[in-house]
Design an enzyme around this catalytic site. Structure first.
Site, PDB file in Angstrom:
ATOM      1  N   TRP A 131      17.670 -16.903  13.828  1.00  0.00           N
ATOM      2  CA  TRP A 131      17.754 -15.456  13.711  1.00  0.00           C
ATOM      3  C   TRP A 131      16.429 -14.797  13.345  1.00  0.00           C
ATOM      4  O   TRP A 131      16.317 -13.584  13.402  1.00  0.00           O
ATOM      5  CB  TRP A 131      18.786 -15.106  12.616  1.00  0.00           C
ATOM      6  CG  TRP A 131      18.628 -15.979  11.412  1.00  0.00           C
ATOM      7  CD1 TRP A 131      19.344 -17.116  11.137  1.00  0.00           C
ATOM      8  CD2 TRP A 131      17.660 -15.850  10.359  1.00  0.00           C
ATOM      9  NE1 TRP A 131      18.884 -17.696   9.974  1.00  0.00           N
ATOM     10  CE2 TRP A 131      17.838 -16.939   9.478  1.00  0.00           C
ATOM     11  CE3 TRP A 131      16.648 -14.925  10.064  1.00  0.00           C
ATOM     12  CZ2 TRP A 131      17.063 -17.138   8.338  1.00  0.00           C
ATOM     13  CZ3 TRP A 131      15.871 -15.123   8.936  1.00  0.00           C
ATOM     14  CH2 TRP A 131      16.082 -16.208   8.086  1.00  0.00           C
ATOM     15  N   ASN A 132      15.429 -15.564  12.917  1.00  0.00           N
ATOM     16  CA  ASN A 132      14.281 -14.880  12.283  1.00  0.00           C
ATOM     17  C   ASN A 132      13.388 -14.137  13.279  1.00  0.00           C
ATOM     18  O   ASN A 132      12.817 -13.104  12.946  1.00  0.00           O
ATOM     19  CB  ASN A 132      13.485 -15.844  11.391  1.00  0.00           C
ATOM     20  CG  ASN A 132      12.874 -16.991  12.135  1.00  0.00           C
ATOM     21  OD1 ASN A 132      13.317 -17.330  13.237  1.00  0.00           O
ATOM     22  ND2 ASN A 132      11.871 -17.609  11.556  1.00  0.00           N
ATOM     23  N   HIS A 156      22.802 -19.009  20.342  1.00  0.00           N
ATOM     24  CA  HIS A 156      21.965 -18.253  19.410  1.00  0.00           C
ATOM     25  C   HIS A 156      22.540 -18.378  18.003  1.00  0.00           C
ATOM     26  O   HIS A 156      23.627 -18.909  17.806  1.00  0.00           O
ATOM     27  CB  HIS A 156      21.874 -16.782  19.858  1.00  0.00           C
ATOM     28  CG  HIS A 156      20.518 -16.211  19.615  1.00  0.00           C
ATOM     29  ND1 HIS A 156      19.863 -16.386  18.422  1.00  0.00           N
ATOM     30  CD2 HIS A 156      19.676 -15.491  20.392  1.00  0.00           C
ATOM     31  CE1 HIS A 156      18.683 -15.788  18.477  1.00  0.00           C
ATOM     32  NE2 HIS A 156      18.531 -15.251  19.678  1.00  0.00           N
ATOM     33  N   GLU A 229      11.386 -27.271  16.328  1.00  0.00           N
ATOM     34  CA  GLU A 229      10.453 -26.401  15.625  1.00  0.00           C
ATOM     35  C   GLU A 229      11.154 -26.024  14.331  1.00  0.00           C
ATOM     36  O   GLU A 229      12.093 -25.234  14.347  1.00  0.00           O
ATOM     37  CB  GLU A 229      10.157 -25.183  16.521  1.00  0.00           C
ATOM     38  CG  GLU A 229       8.827 -24.564  16.234  1.00  0.00           C
ATOM     39  CD  GLU A 229       8.919 -23.608  15.057  1.00  0.00           C
ATOM     40  OE1 GLU A 229       8.626 -24.050  13.926  1.00  0.00           O
ATOM     41  OE2 GLU A 229       9.275 -22.446  15.265  1.00  0.00           O
ATOM     42  N   CYS A 263       8.627 -19.343   9.847  1.00  0.00           N
ATOM     43  CA  CYS A 263       8.291 -20.754   9.613  1.00  0.00           C
ATOM     44  C   CYS A 263       6.807 -20.892   9.301  1.00  0.00           C
ATOM     45  O   CYS A 263       6.409 -21.734   8.513  1.00  0.00           O
ATOM     46  CB  CYS A 263       8.669 -21.575  10.834  1.00  0.00           C
ATOM     47  SG  CYS A 263       8.122 -20.871  12.384  1.00  0.00           S
TER      48      CYS A 263
END
Ligand code: NDP
Length: 455
Positions: A131-132, A156, A229, A263
């Site tokens: 979601w970021n 998603h 990732e 991240c």
């Protein structure tokens, strides 16, 4: 989790989505597999044309897409507009460069046979996205793989259902066949079923270590490739020749972008002991001066966190750091109103034994460390289970580059942090994951580098 939009700025549930049944999942795999046979044989120029149309649609519908991002996960609108523009540029980059990347290569290996390497797609892929950066993360995966001729099933994040629907709608509207990209409201168990299916050839996940380990385990058990990732605890090293006020301000602003939920946000800021107090003072002033508020308002710099759970996690990490002996200079508290609000925090005095040093803090928390020598700074920087990116800030860029090259990360920067562009590789080492996205590297993860030899 069921797909549901709970606006993190208000706590109001705005939309709920119907979950896919197991029969929907079976049918989606069949459809994506059948679509692969024709999509891979569609002329590359036509695939590129469709991606260029996707890029154009992203530009045309930028504000609408940005508003949905802000509503679903709380990103300030201006930052959401930036994310949509970056996503458009990724679709455009693969539209522009895809055909070149698909060109055959003739090898000269010193004999008279003809040796040619061709790049081919591999089939149906599963994408699991967070979601970021809900548009950008999908673009990184979808654009190169659709250009290659792979087909995609996409799960998603459960808080980004509308974004998932919009991406699918835009891709189909731009000429990507309906069965070549399928958005699915599936559970994690259904993701496992999809990865296990022999017609699915690989999986790409961006998200937490736990989610990454789960899908990578299923992929490995079924001898399939995965690209992960995951998180990061990026070091940012300030050298002693910088303009302290200017650098501290930029660094604080960078850390607070997306309410710290990136991240590759600089989660460990390392500053020479000689300038430490002044640097921290400016970081605190900068953070206190950033307007926390409605993500849709023009002047908002920090919105809510993406969810109440995410906010509670970040607040409890700050509380634990203080219990373990760290100093909290400002913020770090839940705000007493509906939604996922937290005041941005600045911590110092975190030692390497504390959880706050070892864990990723996915929220608006700047942690500033002091160091006495550059060797010590590099040693602290590399003392992490993560290895996504890192940066070094200095007037003397040659010296900074030397230090940056010593960082054990996937991406090392000088005088910037986390710059992402379609042509640059993105990815990490250690527990930050494996594989690369974007540029020609992102094109190579789910392709068959096939040798054809004629003796
Ligand atoms: P998750 O890793 O749980 O979510 C990312 C995606 O993975 C979502 O689509 C999620 O689905 C899915 N997922 C979760 N568990 C599984 C599983 N076992 N099998 C398959 N798919 C799964 O992230 P969170 O939202 O829970 O955030 C928690 C932490 O993850 C953050 O604090 C941060 O450390 C890290 N994170 C890192 C990101 C990055 O950019 N690298 C992005 C987001 C989070 P669903 O939404 O339905 O749970």
């Amino acid at each position: 989790m069921a797909f549901r939009t709970e606006n993190p700025a208000t706590g109001v549930v705005e939309q709920e989505f119907t979950s896919a049944t197991d029969a929907d999942v079976t049918r989606a795999i069949e459809r994506a597999d059948a679509a692969f046979a024709s999509w891979r044989n569609t002329p590359a120029a036509d695939r590129a044309k469709a991606l260029a149309a996707v890029a154009q649609a992203f530009q045309d519908r930028g504000d609408e897409l940005a508003r949905v991002i802000s509503t679903e996960m709380g990103k300030p609108f201006k930052q959401a507009q930036g994310e949509v523009a970056l996503s458009a540029s990724i679709y455009q980059w693969y539209a522009d460069h895809g055909e070149g990347l698909l060109e055959e290569e003739t090898l000269d290996v010193g004999d008279s046979a003809k040796s040619v390497v061709v790049t081919e797609p591999v089939g149906v892929l599963m994408g699991v996205m967070p979601w970021n950066f809900p548009q950008y993360q999908v673009a990184r995966f979808a654009a190169p793989n659709l250009m290659l001729g792979n087909t995609i099933l996409l799960k998603h994040a459960s808080i980004c259902g509308r974004t998932g629907e919009l991406i699918e709608e835009i891709l189909h509207g731009a000429g990507i066949p309906e069965d070549a990209y399928i958005n699915l409201f599936v559970s994690t168990d259904q993701v496992t079923t999809i990865i296990e299916d022999p017609r699915v050839r690989g999986v790409s996940l961006t998200g937490s270590e736990g989610a990454g380990a789960a899908v990578a385990t299923t992929a490995a058990q079924n001898l399939k490739k995965s690209v992960l990732e995951l998180g990061g605890s990026d070091p940012l090293i300030v050298l002693d020749d910088v303009d302290v006020a200017k650098t501290a301000k930029t660094v604080a602003t960078t850390r607070m972008r997306n309410a710290g939920q990136a991240c590759n946000s600089p989660k460990r800021i390392l500053v020479p002991s000689g300038m430490f107090d002044e640097f921290v003072k400016v970081v605190v002033e900068t953070v206190e001066g950033m307007k926390v508020g409605d993500p849709l308002a023009e002047d908002t710099k920090i919105g809510p966190l993406s969810s109440v759970e995410g906010r509670d996690d970040a607040v409890s990490q700050v509380e634990r750091a203080v219990e373990q002996g760290a100093t909290l200079h400002t913020g770090g508290k839940s705000l007493d109103k509906d939604g996922a609000w937290m005041s941005p925090a600045v911590l110092t005095g975190v030692t390497r034994e504390m959880d706050a040093f070892k864990e990723e803090i996915f929220g608006p928390v700047a942690v500033v460390y002091s160091y006495d020598s550059v060797d010590e700074a590099v040693e602290i920087a590399n003392d992490s289970s993560f290895g996504l990116s890192g940066s070094v800030w200095a007037e003397d860029t040659a010296k900074a580059e030397e230090v940056a090259r010593r960082l054990e990360v996937g991406m090392a920067y000088v005088n910037e942090h986390g710059t992402t562009m379609p042509g640059l590789p993105f990815g990490g080492v250690r527990r930050s994951g494996y594989g690369r996205e974007l540029g020609r590297w992102g094109f190579g993860e789910f392709s068959n580098t096939k040798l054809v030899r004629v003796a």
